[in-house]
Write a protein that holds these residues in place. Structure first.
Motif, PDB file in Angstrom:
ATOM      1  N   LEU A 131      74.062  -4.164  60.630  1.00 58.42           N
ATOM      2  CA  LEU A 131      73.230  -3.121  61.241  1.00 58.42           C
ATOM      3  C   LEU A 131      73.101  -1.906  60.325  1.00 58.42           C
ATOM      4  CD1 LEU A 131      74.454  -3.230  64.939  1.00 58.42           C
ATOM      5  CD2 LEU A 131      72.245  -3.983  64.038  1.00 58.42           C
ATOM      6  N   TYR A 132      74.196  -1.522  59.694  1.00 53.16           N
ATOM      7  CA  TYR A 132      74.173  -0.379  58.780  1.00 53.16           C
ATOM      8  C   TYR A 132      73.194  -0.621  57.633  1.00 53.16           C
ATOM      9  CZ  TYR A 132      75.516   2.707  54.995  1.00 53.16           C
ATOM     10  OH  TYR A 132      75.478   3.608  53.953  1.00 53.16           O
ATOM     11  N   VAL A 133      73.296  -1.799  57.011  1.00 54.98           N
ATOM     12  CA  VAL A 133      72.419  -2.111  55.880  1.00 54.98           C
ATOM     13  C   VAL A 133      70.965  -2.171  56.334  1.00 54.98           C
ATOM     14  CG1 VAL A 133      71.816  -3.900  54.203  1.00 54.98           C
ATOM     15  CG2 VAL A 133      74.195  -3.230  54.507  1.00 54.98           C
TER      16      VAL A 133
ATOM     17  N   ASN B 123      65.386   3.258  56.500  1.00 53.75           N
ATOM     18  CA  ASN B 123      65.339   4.714  56.554  1.00 53.75           C
ATOM     19  C   ASN B 123      65.218   5.359  55.185  1.00 53.75           C
ATOM     20  OD1 ASN B 123      65.423   5.069  59.328  1.00 53.75           O
ATOM     21  ND2 ASN B 123      67.637   4.957  59.391  1.00 53.75           N
ATOM     22  N   LYS B 124      65.133   4.568  54.132  1.00 55.05           N
ATOM     23  CA  LYS B 124      64.979   5.137  52.793  1.00 55.05           C
ATOM     24  C   LYS B 124      63.586   5.729  52.652  1.00 55.05           C
ATOM     25  CE  LYS B 124      68.533   2.994  50.373  1.00 55.05           C
ATOM     26  NZ  LYS B 124      69.534   3.795  49.850  1.00 55.05           N
ATOM     27  N   LYS B 125      63.532   6.931  52.140  1.00 52.08           N
ATOM     28  CA  LYS B 125      62.252   7.590  51.904  1.00 52.08           C
ATOM     29  C   LYS B 125      61.768   7.243  50.506  1.00 52.08           C
ATOM     30  CE  LYS B 125      62.611  10.158  55.645  1.00 52.08           C
ATOM     31  NZ  LYS B 125      62.261   9.549  56.879  1.00 52.08           N
ATOM     32  N   GLY B 126      60.484   7.048  50.363  1.00 53.89           N
ATOM     33  CA  GLY B 126      59.964   6.827  49.026  1.00 53.89           C
ATOM     34  C   GLY B 126      59.239   5.601  48.936  1.00 53.89           C
TER      35      GLY B 126
END
Length: 65
Positions: free
Chosen positions: A54-56, A62-65
């Motif tokens: 779940l974390y991964v 949620n990474k921006k870019g």
């Protein structure tokens, strides 16, 4: 620093989970083989593998870019 440790821990747990699933195809449970004498630890490892997945998953989306 903490995030890097968390990322590596999650990665290692996902590898353990993946290897366990692969080995179960030949009727061997890696987690039970290592921690089988302590059923509580088997449960803890399974919970940690699930949480790391779940974390991964959330980290990647949620990474921006």
């Amino acid at each position: 620093m903490f995030k890097k440790v968390l990322d590596w821990t999650a990665f290692v747990l996902l590898v353990v989970g993946g290897l366990n699933w692969g080995l179960m195809s030949v009727d061997y449970n890696l987690v039970t083989g290592v921690f089988g004498t302590v059923p509580f630890l088997v449960t803890v490892v399974y919970v940690l593998v699930g949480l790391s997945a779940l974390y991964v998953l959330f980290d990647r989306f949620n990474k921006k870019g």
